[in-house]
Design a protein around this motif. Structure first.
Motif, PDB file in Angstrom:
ATOM      1  N   ARG A 142       0.643  -1.397  -0.094  1.00 43.36           N
ATOM      2  CA  ARG A 142      -0.232   0.010  -0.343  1.00 43.36           C
ATOM      3  C   ARG A 142       0.957   1.444   0.112  1.00 43.36           C
ATOM      4  O   ARG A 142       0.394   2.375  -0.189  1.00 43.36           O
ATOM      5  CB  ARG A 142      -1.130   0.054   1.128  1.00 43.36           C
ATOM      6  CG  ARG A 142      -2.071  -1.210   0.750  1.00 43.36           C
ATOM      7  CD  ARG A 142      -2.764  -1.174   2.595  1.00 43.36           C
ATOM      8  NE  ARG A 142      -3.107  -3.050   2.579  1.00 43.36           N
ATOM      9  CZ  ARG A 142      -4.261  -3.257   4.475  1.00 43.36           C
ATOM     10  NH1 ARG A 142      -4.325  -2.208   5.130  1.00 43.36           N
ATOM     11  NH2 ARG A 142      -4.324  -4.125   3.848  1.00 43.36           N
ATOM     12  N   LYS A 143       2.050   1.399  -0.302  1.00 44.08           N
ATOM     13  CA  LYS A 143       3.053   1.882  -0.399  1.00 44.08           C
ATOM     14  C   LYS A 143       3.969   2.733  -1.272  1.00 44.08           C
ATOM     15  O   LYS A 143       4.067   1.475  -2.046  1.00 44.08           O
ATOM     16  CB  LYS A 143       4.181   1.883   1.187  1.00 44.08           C
ATOM     17  CG  LYS A 143       3.541   1.414   2.672  1.00 44.08           C
ATOM     18  CD  LYS A 143       2.788   2.904   3.112  1.00 44.08           C
ATOM     19  CE  LYS A 143       2.583   2.014   4.238  1.00 44.08           C
ATOM     20  NZ  LYS A 143       1.341   3.134   4.810  1.00 44.08           N
ATOM     21  N   GLY A 144       4.163   4.015  -1.888  1.00 43.11           N
ATOM     22  CA  GLY A 144       4.487   4.413  -3.097  1.00 43.11           C
ATOM     23  C   GLY A 144       3.837   3.548  -5.121  1.00 43.11           C
ATOM     24  O   GLY A 144       2.663   3.935  -4.091  1.00 43.11           O
ATOM     25  N   SER A 145       4.164   3.840  -5.549  1.00 46.45           N
ATOM     26  CA  SER A 145       3.492   3.416  -6.663  1.00 46.45           C
ATOM     27  C   SER A 145       3.302   1.730  -6.746  1.00 46.45           C
ATOM     28  O   SER A 145       3.720   1.124  -6.294  1.00 46.45           O
ATOM     29  CB  SER A 145       4.450   3.480  -8.277  1.00 46.45           C
ATOM     30  OG  SER A 145       4.717   4.859  -7.769  1.00 46.45           O
ATOM     31  N   ILE A 146       1.367   1.758  -7.561  1.00 44.77           N
ATOM     32  CA  ILE A 146       1.399   0.326  -6.965  1.00 44.77           C
ATOM     33  C   ILE A 146       0.949   0.349  -8.590  1.00 44.77           C
ATOM     34  O   ILE A 146       0.201   0.964  -9.566  1.00 44.77           O
ATOM     35  CB  ILE A 146      -0.319   0.503  -6.232  1.00 44.77           C
ATOM     36  CG1 ILE A 146       0.780   0.875  -4.726  1.00 44.77           C
ATOM     37  CG2 ILE A 146      -1.094  -1.417  -6.403  1.00 44.77           C
ATOM     38  CD1 ILE A 146      -0.491   1.230  -3.462  1.00 44.77           C
ATOM     39  N   ILE A 147       0.661  -0.847  -8.684  1.00 44.32           N
ATOM     40  CA  ILE A 147       0.487  -1.725  -9.803  1.00 44.32           C
ATOM     41  C   ILE A 147      -0.292  -2.609  -9.971  1.00 44.32           C
ATOM     42  O   ILE A 147      -0.711  -3.239  -8.566  1.00 44.32           O
ATOM     43  CB  ILE A 147       1.773  -2.754 -10.880  1.00 44.32           C
ATOM     44  CG1 ILE A 147       2.408  -1.723 -11.324  1.00 44.32           C
ATOM     45  CG2 ILE A 147       0.947  -3.137 -12.201  1.00 44.32           C
ATOM     46  CD1 ILE A 147       3.551  -2.574 -12.229  1.00 44.32           C
ATOM     47  N   LEU A 148      -1.948  -2.145  -9.969  1.00 48.57           N
ATOM     48  CA  LEU A 148      -2.571  -2.764  -9.993  1.00 48.57           C
ATOM     49  C   LEU A 148      -3.440  -4.151 -10.727  1.00 48.57           C
ATOM     50  O   LEU A 148      -4.419  -4.319 -11.390  1.00 48.57           O
ATOM     51  CB  LEU A 148      -4.283  -1.417  -9.977  1.00 48.57           C
ATOM     52  CG  LEU A 148      -4.571  -0.462  -8.702  1.00 48.57           C
ATOM     53  CD1 LEU A 148      -5.146   0.330  -9.325  1.00 48.57           C
ATOM     54  CD2 LEU A 148      -4.077  -0.594  -8.235  1.00 48.57           C
ATOM     55  N   SER A 149      -2.354  -4.979 -10.442  1.00 54.81           N
ATOM     56  CA  SER A 149      -2.528  -6.172 -11.278  1.00 54.81           C
ATOM     57  C   SER A 149      -3.041  -7.220 -10.367  1.00 54.81           C
ATOM     58  O   SER A 149      -2.486  -7.423  -9.303  1.00 54.81           O
ATOM     59  CB  SER A 149      -1.462  -6.636 -12.214  1.00 54.81           C
ATOM     60  OG  SER A 149      -0.098  -6.922 -11.519  1.00 54.81           O
ATOM     61  N   PRO A 150      -3.426  -8.533 -10.989  1.00 53.83           N
ATOM     62  CA  PRO A 150      -3.730  -9.727  -9.551  1.00 53.83           C
ATOM     63  C   PRO A 150      -2.736  -9.683  -9.800  1.00 53.83           C
ATOM     64  O   PRO A 150      -2.514 -10.572  -8.563  1.00 53.83           O
ATOM     65  CB  PRO A 150      -4.314 -10.566 -11.179  1.00 53.83           C
ATOM     66  CG  PRO A 150      -5.203  -9.624 -12.425  1.00 53.83           C
ATOM     67  CD  PRO A 150      -4.227  -9.022 -12.165  1.00 53.83           C
ATOM     68  N   GLU A 151      -1.316  -9.949 -10.283  1.00 50.81           N
ATOM     69  CA  GLU A 151       0.053 -10.617  -9.811  1.00 50.81           C
ATOM     70  C   GLU A 151       0.718  -9.635  -9.184  1.00 50.81           C
ATOM     71  O   GLU A 151       1.301 -10.383  -8.088  1.00 50.81           O
ATOM     72  CB  GLU A 151       1.105 -10.334 -11.448  1.00 50.81           C
ATOM     73  CG  GLU A 151       2.162 -11.275 -10.361  1.00 50.81           C
ATOM     74  CD  GLU A 151       3.525 -10.057 -11.610  1.00 50.81           C
ATOM     75  OE1 GLU A 151       3.019  -9.639 -12.607  1.00 50.81           O
ATOM     76  OE2 GLU A 151       4.609 -10.636 -11.356  1.00 50.81           O
TER      77      GLU A 151
END
Length: 483
Positions: free
Chosen positions: A385-394
């Motif tokens: 939940r910190k910094g940049s997040i890739i919203l992917s199933p992986e």
């Protein structure tokens, strides 16, 4: 039976002292840069106060995962920087003391063109400005060639040049500077550069200029069409024409019958190929429609109602969660929250539901009407939940979202949907054992997207978000219970 969710917008926040407020300013006009050279992207605060202790972030507002440069805690932190900007960005640290956060971008590329956001945040205030960067690439000098005569004795001239960006203007001029109309024009784009080719016919001796120009750059070439050139070209054209005519007659007689047979066979093969492709596409369409109907029927007939309550302890400090946990909106200012900070999102305006689910089916609805940037779906409790997040199933996120008027999901890559969609309420259906997560437009009961054949071994929690911290829209996302 559908009901309408009623919302109550309320205003809250922290009142900042006038002395702590500032305005971030950039450039009202586009900033023009030349490919290969350096450019300064202006950004400063008014009044001119020090931003040494503040967060300064440059990012592309026209892209996702778009960090260009980050300054925080008195140092540059570019671990999440876009790869193409590595080693090419620089802040003038001494100028930060005077409130100047302008960014130097070195060795400009055509791909650097776009909208940049300069975001400056103190402990109790923030503001941003947009800088429009336009890139020009100067191509090769134009080349004029003589391309023969027409039937009336006019001299054909051709002018071409390549390597320009954006698409340049090419024009012909006579010795008096009068513009001459091109007879044919060709423009081609190779990767990120343009090439242009124009032709013209002249019927008398003159100085002819070919000029290629952009808004801030211009190159031209000159040719003198003399009377000797006209006479020598006429003689050459007559001799060449006789030889060409004789060769063409022999070639036509030899090839016409063989070509007729080859063309017939080719057309028959192409016809059979097109028929097979048509049948394949029709079968695929029927299969997808059947799958879509099955998903929708499942959503309509098996919808266990779950009471989703948002967990304020996981919300980004800028988010305001209603007392009943059914609404979340952007409070614009970041509030001080000491409890549960380790569980909060700190760069993404996200929040989880309080309860997770590890078996069976569950369903909930979220009203998104009026909000222009959002993501929603389900996620694992243990996700980053910190910094940049890739919203992917992986990375533990199964979501759909809206960004800059378009709708998208992410599996192995971004999947975009039609911009003609305009869902007001999104339904989220999860079948834990079957590994199925489906999203639908509640009003039309049409399927938006499905994640299939997923594998779950931990609890899944409802998740909603208002995007990145650049999104400032006071309209809330609402968990709806009236379905």
């Amino acid at each position: 039976m559908k009901f309408i969710c009623f919302t109550l917008l309320f205003v809250s926040g922290i009142t900042d002292s006038i002395s702590e407020r500032y305005e971030v300013v950039g450039s009202a006009d586009p900033v023009f840069a030349v490919a290969g050279e350096d450019v300064i992207l202006p950004c400063s605060v008014k009044p001119s106060i020090s931003v040494v202790d503040m967060r300064v972030e440059w990012f592309r507002s026209d892209q996702k995962d778009s960090q260009v440069h980050l300054y925080e805690d008195h140092e540059d932190k570019n671990t999440d920087q876009i790869q193409s900007y590595r080693g090419r960005t620089k802040l003038n640290h001494p100028e930060l003391q005077r409130g100047d956060a302008s960014l130097k971008l070195s060795s400009v590329r055509v791909s650097d063109e776009g909208l940049y956001k300069c975001f400056i945040q103190s402990k109790s205030w923030y503001d941003d400005t947009t800088v429009d960067v336009r890139v020009e690439a100067v191509g090769r000098p134009p080349v004029i060639t003589v391309d023969g005569f027409d039937h009336s004795g006019g001299l054909h001239l051709q002018c071409e040049s390549e390597g320009w960006y954006p698409e340049p203007d090419l024009e012909w001029l006579d010795s008096k500077g009068v513009s001459l109309s091109s007879e044919t024009t060709e423009t081609h784009r190779n990767t990120d550069r343009f090439s242009v080719k124009h032709t013209i016919t002249v019927h008398h001796s003159d100085k002819i200029h070919c000029r290629v120009r952009l808004r801030h750059h211009m190159i031209e070439a000159l040719i003198i069409s003399s009377s000797n050139m006209f006479s020598s070209w006429r003689t050459s054209v007559i001799m060449i024409s006789i030889a060409v005519v004789l060769s063409v007659i022999v070639g036509i007689l030899t090839a016409v019958f063989a070509r007729k047979n080859r063309d017939y066979d080719r057309l028959q093969n192409e016809k059979r190929t097109l028929q097979n492709e048509k049948r394949t596409l029709q079968n695929e369409k029927r299969r997808l429609q059947h799958e879509s109907d099955q998903h929708l029927q499942l959503l309509k007939t098996i919808i266990p109602k779950v009471n989703v309550i948002l967990d304020a302890d996981t919300a980004h400090p800028r988010l305001i969660v209603s007392d009943d946990g059914k609404q979340v909106r952007d409070g614009k200012r970041q509030t001080e929250r000491l409890d549960g900070d380790k569980d909060r999102f700190n760069n993404y305006l996200g929040v989880l539901g309080k309860d997770g689910f590890s078996s069976g089916c569950f369903y909930f609805e979220v009203q998104v009407n009026g909000q222009t940037e959002w993501d929603l779906g389900v996620t694992r409790e243990s996700v980053n939940r910190k910094g940049s997040i890739i919203l992917s199933p992986e990375d533990g996120y199964w979501i759909v979202g809206q960004y800059e008027g378009g709708y998208w999901a992410y599996e192995s890559s971004y999947v975009s949907f039609s911009r003609s969609m305009n869902p007001q309420r999104i339904g989220v259906f999860v079948n834990y054992e079957k590994g199925l997560i489906s999203f639908c437009d509640v009003e039309s009961m049409s399927l938006i997207y499905s994640y299939t054949n997923q594998s779950f071994n931990k609890k899944l929690f409802p998740f909603v978000s208002l995007g990145y911290t650049s999104n400032v829209n006071p309209i809330p996302l609402i968990i709806c219970d009236d379905y």
